[in-house]
Design a protein around this motif. Structure first.
Motif, PDB file in Angstrom:
ATOM      1  N   LEU A  90      39.119  31.729  80.118  1.00 39.06           N
ATOM      2  CA  LEU A  90      40.463  31.790  79.538  1.00 39.06           C
ATOM      3  C   LEU A  90      41.295  30.571  79.932  1.00 39.06           C
ATOM      4  O   LEU A  90      42.104  30.073  79.148  1.00 39.06           O
ATOM      5  CB  LEU A  90      41.170  33.069  79.975  1.00 39.06           C
ATOM      6  N   LYS A  91      41.090  30.088  81.150  1.00 40.55           N
ATOM      7  CA  LYS A  91      41.814  28.898  81.605  1.00 40.55           C
ATOM      8  C   LYS A  91      41.379  27.665  80.828  1.00 40.55           C
ATOM      9  O   LYS A  91      42.196  26.781  80.539  1.00 40.55           O
ATOM     10  CB  LYS A  91      41.563  28.693  83.101  1.00 40.55           C
ATOM     11  N   GLN A  92      40.095  27.592  80.460  1.00 42.05           N
ATOM     12  CA  GLN A  92      39.562  26.439  79.745  1.00 42.05           C
ATOM     13  C   GLN A  92      39.783  26.528  78.235  1.00 42.05           C
ATOM     14  O   GLN A  92      39.586  25.545  77.519  1.00 42.05           O
ATOM     15  CB  GLN A  92      38.059  26.305  80.016  1.00 42.05           C
ATOM     16  N   HIS A  93      40.193  27.691  77.761  1.00 44.26           N
ATOM     17  CA  HIS A  93      40.351  27.907  76.321  1.00 44.26           C
ATOM     18  C   HIS A  93      41.442  27.010  75.737  1.00 44.26           C
ATOM     19  O   HIS A  93      42.564  26.947  76.245  1.00 44.26           O
ATOM     20  CB  HIS A  93      40.696  29.376  76.062  1.00 44.26           C
ATOM     21  N   LEU A  94      41.119  26.302  74.652  1.00 46.41           N
ATOM     22  CA  LEU A  94      42.072  25.431  73.957  1.00 46.41           C
ATOM     23  C   LEU A  94      42.068  25.791  72.473  1.00 46.41           C
ATOM     24  O   LEU A  94      41.138  25.431  71.747  1.00 46.41           O
ATOM     25  CB  LEU A  94      41.694  23.952  74.136  1.00 46.41           C
ATOM     26  N   PRO A  95      43.079  26.533  72.001  1.00 45.62           N
ATOM     27  CA  PRO A  95      43.103  26.920  70.589  1.00 45.62           C
ATOM     28  C   PRO A  95      43.129  25.712  69.668  1.00 45.62           C
ATOM     29  O   PRO A  95      43.754  24.689  69.982  1.00 45.62           O
ATOM     30  CB  PRO A  95      44.408  27.734  70.465  1.00 45.62           C
ATOM     31  N   GLU A  96      42.464  25.819  68.546  1.00 47.29           N
ATOM     32  CA  GLU A  96      42.468  24.725  67.565  1.00 47.29           C
ATOM     33  C   GLU A  96      43.818  24.691  66.859  1.00 47.29           C
ATOM     34  O   GLU A  96      44.328  25.724  66.415  1.00 47.29           O
ATOM     35  CB  GLU A  96      41.343  24.921  66.554  1.00 47.29           C
ATOM     36  N   ASP A  97      44.397  23.511  66.753  1.00 43.90           N
ATOM     37  CA  ASP A  97      45.704  23.365  66.117  1.00 43.90           C
ATOM     38  C   ASP A  97      45.717  22.064  65.316  1.00 43.90           C
ATOM     39  O   ASP A  97      46.337  21.075  65.707  1.00 43.90           O
ATOM     40  CB  ASP A  97      46.808  23.368  67.179  1.00 43.90           C
ATOM     41  N   PRO A  98      45.022  22.035  64.175  1.00 41.71           N
ATOM     42  CA  PRO A  98      44.855  20.782  63.433  1.00 41.71           C
ATOM     43  C   PRO A  98      46.115  20.331  62.700  1.00 41.71           C
ATOM     44  O   PRO A  98      46.956  21.156  62.324  1.00 41.71           O
ATOM     45  CB  PRO A  98      43.743  21.125  62.440  1.00 41.71           C
ATOM     46  N   ASP A  99      46.232  19.039  62.511  1.00 40.49           N
ATOM     47  CA  ASP A  99      47.276  18.452  61.674  1.00 40.49           C
ATOM     48  C   ASP A  99      46.736  18.460  60.244  1.00 40.49           C
ATOM     49  O   ASP A  99      45.952  17.601  59.860  1.00 40.49           O
ATOM     50  CB  ASP A  99      47.577  17.022  62.149  1.00 40.49           C
ATOM     51  N   VAL A 100      47.155  19.446  59.447  1.00 44.48           N
ATOM     52  CA  VAL A 100      46.556  19.608  58.121  1.00 44.48           C
ATOM     53  C   VAL A 100      46.987  18.510  57.152  1.00 44.48           C
ATOM     54  O   VAL A 100      46.246  18.183  56.218  1.00 44.48           O
ATOM     55  CB  VAL A 100      46.857  21.004  57.532  1.00 44.48           C
ATOM     56  N   CYS A 101      48.168  17.954  57.343  1.00 45.80           N
ATOM     57  CA  CYS A 101      48.568  16.841  56.479  1.00 45.80           C
ATOM     58  C   CYS A 101      47.650  15.642  56.704  1.00 45.80           C
ATOM     59  O   CYS A 101      47.182  15.005  55.742  1.00 45.80           O
ATOM     60  CB  CYS A 101      50.022  16.453  56.746  1.00 45.80           C
ATOM     61  N   ARG A 102      47.372  15.339  57.949  1.00 46.88           N
ATOM     62  CA  ARG A 102      46.457  14.236  58.257  1.00 46.88           C
ATOM     63  C   ARG A 102      45.044  14.562  57.788  1.00 46.88           C
ATOM     64  O   ARG A 102      44.343  13.702  57.260  1.00 46.88           O
ATOM     65  CB  ARG A 102      46.459  13.953  59.757  1.00 46.88           C
ATOM     66  N   LYS A 103      44.626  15.801  57.958  1.00 45.37           N
ATOM     67  CA  LYS A 103      43.283  16.227  57.577  1.00 45.37           C
ATOM     68  C   LYS A 103      43.024  16.008  56.088  1.00 45.37           C
ATOM     69  O   LYS A 103      41.933  15.595  55.683  1.00 45.37           O
ATOM     70  CB  LYS A 103      43.099  17.710  57.920  1.00 45.37           C
ATOM     71  N   PHE A 104      44.047  16.252  55.267  1.00 48.83           N
ATOM     72  CA  PHE A 104      43.884  16.114  53.818  1.00 48.83           C
ATOM     73  C   PHE A 104      44.563  14.859  53.269  1.00 48.83           C
ATOM     74  O   PHE A 104      44.731  14.737  52.050  1.00 48.83           O
ATOM     75  CB  PHE A 104      44.435  17.360  53.112  1.00 48.83           C
ATOM     76  N   TYR A 105      44.938  13.953  54.173  1.00 43.50           N
ATOM     77  CA  TYR A 105      45.532  12.665  53.778  1.00 43.50           C
ATOM     78  C   TYR A 105      46.768  12.864  52.889  1.00 43.50           C
ATOM     79  O   TYR A 105      46.882  12.285  51.806  1.00 43.50           O
ATOM     80  CB  TYR A 105      44.501  11.796  53.061  1.00 43.50           C
ATOM     81  N   ILE A 106      47.686  13.694  53.364  1.00 43.90           N
ATOM     82  CA  ILE A 106      48.902  13.974  52.628  1.00 43.90           C
ATOM     83  C   ILE A 106      50.095  13.413  53.394  1.00 43.90           C
ATOM     84  O   ILE A 106      50.235  13.642  54.593  1.00 43.90           O
ATOM     85  CB  ILE A 106      49.072  15.493  52.418  1.00 43.90           C
ATOM     86  N   ASP A 107      50.938  12.668  52.697  1.00 37.80           N
ATOM     87  CA  ASP A 107      52.154  12.117  53.304  1.00 37.80           C
ATOM     88  C   ASP A 107      53.179  13.243  53.448  1.00 37.80           C
ATOM     89  O   ASP A 107      53.566  13.853  52.446  1.00 37.80           O
ATOM     90  CB  ASP A 107      52.703  11.016  52.409  1.00 37.80           C
ATOM     91  N   PRO A 108      53.618  13.558  54.673  1.00 37.42           N
ATOM     92  CA  PRO A 108      54.608  14.640  54.845  1.00 37.42           C
ATOM     93  C   PRO A 108      55.871  14.440  54.020  1.00 37.42           C
ATOM     94  O   PRO A 108      56.526  15.415  53.639  1.00 37.42           O
ATOM     95  CB  PRO A 108      54.906  14.592  56.342  1.00 37.42           C
ATOM     96  N   ASP A 109      56.225  13.163  53.740  1.00 36.57           N
ATOM     97  CA  ASP A 109      57.431  12.908  52.948  1.00 36.57           C
ATOM     98  C   ASP A 109      57.287  13.387  51.503  1.00 36.57           C
ATOM     99  O   ASP A 109      58.287  13.519  50.788  1.00 36.57           O
ATOM    100  CB  ASP A 109      57.762  11.415  52.951  1.00 36.57           C
ATOM    101  N   SER A 110      56.040  13.622  51.061  1.00 36.37           N
ATOM    102  CA  SER A 110      55.813  14.073  49.686  1.00 36.37           C
ATOM    103  C   SER A 110      55.937  15.591  49.532  1.00 36.37           C
ATOM    104  O   SER A 110      55.915  16.109  48.410  1.00 36.37           O
ATOM    105  CB  SER A 110      54.429  13.629  49.205  1.00 36.37           C
ATOM    106  N   LEU A 111      56.073  16.305  50.635  1.00 37.00           N
ATOM    107  CA  LEU A 111      56.160  17.759  50.571  1.00 37.00           C
ATOM    108  C   LEU A 111      57.499  18.206  49.993  1.00 37.00           C
ATOM    109  O   LEU A 111      58.523  17.533  50.155  1.00 37.00           O
ATOM    110  CB  LEU A 111      55.992  18.352  51.975  1.00 37.00           C
ATOM    111  N   LEU A 112      57.489  19.350  49.321  1.00 31.75           N
ATOM    112  CA  LEU A 112      58.711  19.893  48.741  1.00 31.75           C
ATOM    113  C   LEU A 112      59.668  20.335  49.842  1.00 31.75           C
ATOM    114  O   LEU A 112      59.265  20.958  50.816  1.00 31.75           O
ATOM    115  CB  LEU A 112      58.377  21.095  47.849  1.00 31.75           C
ATOM    116  N   LYS A 113      60.932  20.008  49.674  1.00 35.25           N
ATOM    117  CA  LYS A 113      61.953  20.368  50.650  1.00 35.25           C
ATOM    118  C   LYS A 113      62.835  21.470  50.091  1.00 35.25           C
ATOM    119  O   LYS A 113      62.962  21.636  48.879  1.00 35.25           O
ATOM    120  CB  LYS A 113      62.782  19.144  51.023  1.00 35.25           C
TER     121      LYS A 113
END
Length: 333
Positions: free
Chosen positions: A209-232
């Protein structure tokens, strides 16, 4: 005894937020939908095994779900680890439909479905790698030499598995969900001697449990999406696609004609999941489409978020908002 409960992977919520914020005509939508379907399918497959776990009669079983550990520069993840005084059992869940063929340890698993053939990583070799990493960790802890067994459980009831006559290892390790309980009974009979004491089991669990590191991916980077293009803006909880207008410290929908007081929380969650876990008054104004930074300040202040800096340069931390929302989706067997 459930030591680490299964929780809904954060990537599912991130992909859902990404689809919501992605422009309708974006060419990446189908790719992201497929990724979300795959994640949901895997998660539901793991959930389905909870039905069978309840029929295990031993009281000496400890369950750890979703352990992910960095070992020798490589992350390995175990869907479910069952710890007993006699042996450890790694369970890898696969929710894959179709006809699956296992040729040998050196070949991919071949899936035939709808007159198409597709190659997948061999899950039998996958659990062998997990066993290797887990054994290395236990050796580093100087634990008693305890057997580590592994199973690949096909959770889709329509799946058909076939093995080459020479690949006996796959035939013994790949089972359907309905065969899990009798298989564990076979393994219990195979390893009748007690090896781990309660104290040693607790030490192993504490270390994992001490060594456990949950996966927390950057999905914008993963799919090559510019965050500025997201709907606001702030979406209507009822219409789901309609943007709301800020009105007298609430939000108004011109379509369903309803008023929502805290609709901004969902939008700020999208911001945290897709862009950053910290936000300023200016960022809040721009992402929520507010007329002024002072409105952004009052919204962020009302959430009682931890912050650093003075009012003009204040940075709010959204970690608690994410934990509050995602914890509601955790599964408690």
């Amino acid at each position: 005894m459930i030591i680490k409960h299964r929780s809904r992977p954060i990537i599912i919520k991130k992909l859902e937020s990404l689809l919501k914020r992605l422009p309708l005509l974006d060419e990446k939508r189908e790719e992201i939908r497929n990724a979300l379907r795959k994640c949901l399918s895997g998660y539901r497959g793991e959930q389905s095994l909870d039905y069978y776990y309840r029929y295990l009669t031993s009281n000496n079983l400890r369950f750890l779900h979703g352990i992910r550990i960095l070992h020798k520069d490589y992350f390995f993840q175990i869907d479910t680890l069952i710890i007993t005084p006699n042996f450890l059992l790694i369970i890898e869940c696969k929710n894959i439909a179709g006809h699956l063929y296992f040729e040998s340890p050196y070949d991919s698993m071949i899936r035939s479905l709808n007159n198409q053939r597709e190659a997948f990583d061999n899950p039998v070799e996958q659990v062998k790698r997990q066993s290797y990493h887990l054994m290395s960790i236990l050796n580093d802890l100087k634990c008693p030499s305890v057997p580590i067994e592994s199973l690949v459980v096909m959770t889709n009831s329509s799946t058909i598995t076939e093995f080459s006559p020479a690949y006996k290892e796959a035939r013994s390790k790949v089972i359907k969900s309905s065969g899990l309980v009798p298989k564990i009974e076979v393994l219990s009979n195979k390893h009748p001697g007690t090896i781990l004491s309660i104290k040693e089991i607790k030490r192993i669990i504490k270390h994992l449990l001490k060594q456990h590191l949950p996966e927390d991916p950057d999905v914008c980077r993963k799919f090559y999406i510019d965050p500025d293009s997201l709907l606001k803006g702030v979406f209507c909880p009822e219409c789901d696609v309609q943007f709301l207008k800020r009105h007298q410290r609430s939000w108004y929908c011109f379509t369903c004609r309803k008023v929502y007081k805290n609709a901004h929380e969902s939008a700020l969650l999208d911001y945290a999941l897709l862009i950053s876990m910290t936000i300023t008054n200016k960022d809040c104004k721009e992402f929520l489409n507010l007329p002024s930074t002072s409105q952004g300040y009052h919204i962020l202040k009302s959430l009682n978020l931890p912050f650093t800096g003075n009012r003009k340069s204040r940075i709010y931390h959204l970690d608690n908002l994410v934990k509050k929302t995602t914890s509601k989706e955790d599964v408690s067997p």
